[in-house]
Design an enzyme around this catalytic site. Structure first.
Site, PDB file in Angstrom:
ATOM      1  N   HIS A   7       1.713   5.394   4.018  1.00 26.55           N
ATOM      2  CA  HIS A   7       2.212   4.892   2.890  1.00 26.55           C
ATOM      3  C   HIS A   7       0.958   4.348   1.893  1.00 26.55           C
ATOM      4  O   HIS A   7      -0.100   4.031   2.528  1.00 26.55           O
ATOM      5  CB  HIS A   7       3.007   3.637   3.259  1.00 26.55           C
ATOM      6  CG  HIS A   7       3.834   2.929   1.794  1.00 26.55           C
ATOM      7  ND1 HIS A   7       3.138   2.349   1.080  1.00 26.55           N
ATOM      8  CD2 HIS A   7       4.977   2.570   1.911  1.00 26.55           C
ATOM      9  CE1 HIS A   7       4.164   1.784   0.387  1.00 26.55           C
ATOM     10  NE2 HIS A   7       5.234   2.049   0.698  1.00 26.55           N
ATOM     11  N   ARG A  41       5.363  -1.112  -7.383  1.00 17.42           N
ATOM     12  CA  ARG A  41       5.291  -0.069  -8.540  1.00 17.42           C
ATOM     13  C   ARG A  41       6.643   0.018  -9.080  1.00 17.42           C
ATOM     14  O   ARG A  41       6.520   0.368 -10.496  1.00 17.42           O
ATOM     15  CB  ARG A  41       4.805   1.066  -7.846  1.00 17.42           C
ATOM     16  CG  ARG A  41       3.216   1.104  -7.497  1.00 17.42           C
ATOM     17  CD  ARG A  41       2.743   2.463  -6.638  1.00 17.42           C
ATOM     18  NE  ARG A  41       3.310   2.071  -5.221  1.00 17.42           N
ATOM     19  CZ  ARG A  41       3.667   3.113  -4.515  1.00 17.42           C
ATOM     20  NH1 ARG A  41       3.979   4.381  -4.966  1.00 17.42           N
ATOM     21  NH2 ARG A  41       4.050   2.665  -3.515  1.00 17.42           N
TER      22      ARG A  41
END
Ligand SMILES: Cc1cc2nc3c(=O)[nH]c(=O)nc-3n(C[C@H](O)[C@H](O)[C@H](O)COP(=O)(O)OP(=O)(O)OC[C@H]3O[C@@H](n4cnc5c(N)ncnc54)[C@H](O)[C@@H]3O)c2cc1C
Length: 604
Positions: free
Chosen positions: A236, A256
């Site tokens: 990740h 995000r």
């Protein structure tokens, strides 16, 4: 047989995360006497940690979304190595599984008109993730657990399965020990569902909990089942990197999704520099367009920070390697900047990302509403797992099923964020349903006393060596460091060969691992028993990664940096050879139907 308690079930589920609980609920609803074993406490499985949400094409926020788009997104994300039938089932059934959770009591965040709210996530064309702030996994486990305990299911907490038991080819139960007292137990079942989660603890930097030692992968492999896609370990892009004690802890992609941007030490938004060709038409040209996308403008395209995880992780690594990283070896993730765009940004961030706010405040003394976070890649998710039939989730060992992160097929070379929580409930349900059916149709198999005695002998061996044996914690941490360094985010042949040599040496050390003290809650003993699983999956990952001589999805080779048409035709299947060695074979990817091809074309 020694006097071990024997528990009799139609269906035994190993694991009480989202997949295990959903499987148990369905098996029980199908009339099967069902037992669940979990090595932690009920409600504490890894699923609890899931943050951002579960992907389901309900179209609540953007009515252009539907299962066909979700199918195409999942296939593109997986670089077309996915089992297409699983991707189809998943995309079609996920909305019903979300609504079912809601009916069972999950309190999802809401749109203004009262529908389940959906947020943006990497690789998903439209806002698709049903969520509960950034604590979606907790709500999922709470709901499934509350629902499950009313179904007459038996729960065995803090019990670890060590070996699957076989009658001929068929799986007929499991041998386990309880962690509290160290006593052995035998589970006799007509069908067994593995739902043990992932393998992250084979690496030193990981977002995964202590439970992720690859048990299900290893149990299935040693029981004769095939594994698939084991080279694909997801790193990740955003884990905490500072202070050292919190290294690896996840920073959700939801940051995000809510407008967080990635910058290097010069303040540059570097993700605009490298947009893969197959995502170019769907990616914003300017920061301004990216911001419009995350705030719901349907005419805008997603910002490059929401490209797939494999790509974002590699871009971060590039910035660091080329000297543009942050002080502690990562880059900056900035959500605080949205104060330039919205007046109540502090309240907005705290409301949308409460766990992230507290995580950084408490663990790093950083206020994310004011300053950027420092982040870097962390080992996160295992795309590879037990090879299963798409409809039933049965492995190639009759009576042995697998669902959730320990199963393989749905995600191909790279999982899209949010596609795991939906995977758990879609395929957990199917595994439970088909395991119950299998149990109904088959007579009980027999437990072989010799297998039980052998498993007990092996489990007690560390006590015979006692304190004079190898320290299991040292072996474990040496393995983790080595896997991180040599089989991590960027791979090359000679490093992986060195890793395999290292694994052989660590296996020899593990065979000498010793435990002092007694059997009651002895963490040294527990660690000694985990080593075989960690070493088994590590070797399989390294051998599969060595075999795939290209870069695709989460698997990146510096010595073969490109993706090839030839390798796009194969998955790698792993099984245990007659001589006990790891056999890695190419197996053709499953073909797409004409309609599937059309769906993919429509979304290009
Ligand atoms: C921090 C974090 C955030 C995430 N956020 C998201 C997200 O927003 N959306 C998303 O889709 N995915 C997310 N994921 C991924 C997702 O949470 C996992 O893939 C998923 O929860 C796995 O569920 P599972 O049911 O397969 O396994 P788990 O929930 O891990 O359950 C495994 C169970 O198996 C038991 N077990 C293991 N070995 C044994 C054994 N030998 N004997 C007995 N029991 C055993 C464990 O005790 C546990 O009960 C996130 C992951 C992390 C780490």
């Amino acid at each position: 047989m020694a006097d071990y308690p024997i528990h009799e079930y139609d269906v035994l589920v190993v694991g009480a995360g989202g997949a295990g609980l959903r499987a148990a609920i369905e098996a029980s609803a199908g009339g099967a006497k069902t037992g669940v074993v979990t090595k932690s406490l009920l409600g504490k499985a890894h699923t609890v940690m899931a943050e951002g949400g579960m992907a389901a094409a309900m179209g609540n926020v953007d009515d252009r979304d539907n299962w066909r788009v979700h199918f195409a997104d999942t296939m593109r994300g997986g670089q077309y190595l996915n089992n297409p039938r699983m991707a189809e089932i998943h995309a079609k059934e996920a909305p019903d599984r979300v609504r079912e959770l809601e009916a069972w009591g999950s309190m999802f965040d809401r749109t203004k008109d009262g529908r389940i709210l959906q947020r943006n996530f990497g690789g998903h064309r439209y806002p698709r993730l049903a969520h509960v702030g950034d604590r979606t996994g907790l709500e999922m486990i709470r709901t499934l657990q509350d629902h499950g305990i009313h179904q007459g299911i038996d729960f065995h907490m803090e019990v670890t399965v060590l070996t699957l038991l076989k009658d001929g080819d068929r799986c007929v139960g499991a041998f386990a020990y309880d962690r509290e007292r160290g006593r052995f137990r035998v589970f006799h079942a007509k069908a067994v569902v593995l739902a043990t989660g992932g393998i992250g603890r084979a690496f030193s930097i990981t977002s995964n909990s202590w439970e992720y030692s690859g048990d299900g992968h290893s149990l299935a492999y040693h029981a004769g089942a095939s594994l698939l896609d084991m080279e694909f370990v997801q790193f990740h892009p955003t884990g905490m990197i500072w202070p050292p004690s919190v290294k690896g802890i996840l920073v959700t992609e939801g940051v995000r999704g809510e407008g967080g941007v990635l910058r290097n030490k010069d303040g540059k938004r570097f993700m605009f520099d490298d947009i893969p060709e197959n995502y170019r038409s769907q990616t914003a040209d300017t920061p301004e367009e990216g911001w419009r996308y995350v705030t719901g403008d349907k005419s805008a395209r997603r910002p490059p920070e929401l490209l797939t995880r494999d790509h974002v992780a590699r871009c971060i690594r590039r910035e660091v390697k080329e000297g543009r990283g942050s002080p502690h070896g990562g880059v900056f993730l900035d959500i605080a900047w949205i104060k330039e765009k919205i007046p109540n940004s502090v309240e907005h961030i705290k409301k949308k990302l409460p766990s992230m706010y507290h995580q950084f405040k408490q663990l790093a003394d950083i206020d994310i509403t004011q300053v950027p976070m420092e982040i870097g890649p962390t080992t996160h998710y295992m795309m590879g797992g037990v090879l299963v039939d798409a409809e039933s989730q049965m492995s190639d060992v009759p009576g042995l099923f697998a669902a959730g992160e320990c199963g393989a097929g749905l995600h191909g070379a790279n999982r899209l964020g949010g596609n795991s929580l939906s995977d758990l409930v879609v395929f957990g349900k199917r595994a439970g349903e088909y395991a119950a059916k299998f149990a109904k149709e088959k007579p009980a198999g027999k437990i072989d006393q010799a297998q039980v005695e052998e498993a007990a002998r092996r489990a007690l061996a560390p006590f015979e060596r006692g304190a004079a044996g190898e320290n299991p914690f040292t072996v474990q941490s040496d393995l983790q460091e080595m896997m991180q360094d040599l089989v991590g985010i960027v791979r090359v042949e000679d490093e992986m060969q060195r890793a395999l040599d290292g694994i052989a040496k660590l296996k020899a050390r593990s065979a000498k691992a010793g435990s002092a003290g007694n059997r009651e809650y002895n963490s040294g003993w527990h660690t000694a028993l985990d080593l075989d699983n960690l070493l088994t999956v590590s070797e399989i990952i390294a051998r599969s990664a060595l075999e795939r001589k290209e870069s695709r999805g989460a698997h990146f080779r510096d010595d073969y940096p490109g993706k090839t048409v030839e390798w796009g035709k194969y998955n790698l299947r792993v099984s245990k050879a007659a001589d006990g060695s790891v056999k890695v074979e190419r197996t053709p990817v499953l073909p797409l139907t004409d309609d599937m091809k059309k769906m993919i074309e429509e979304q290009k």
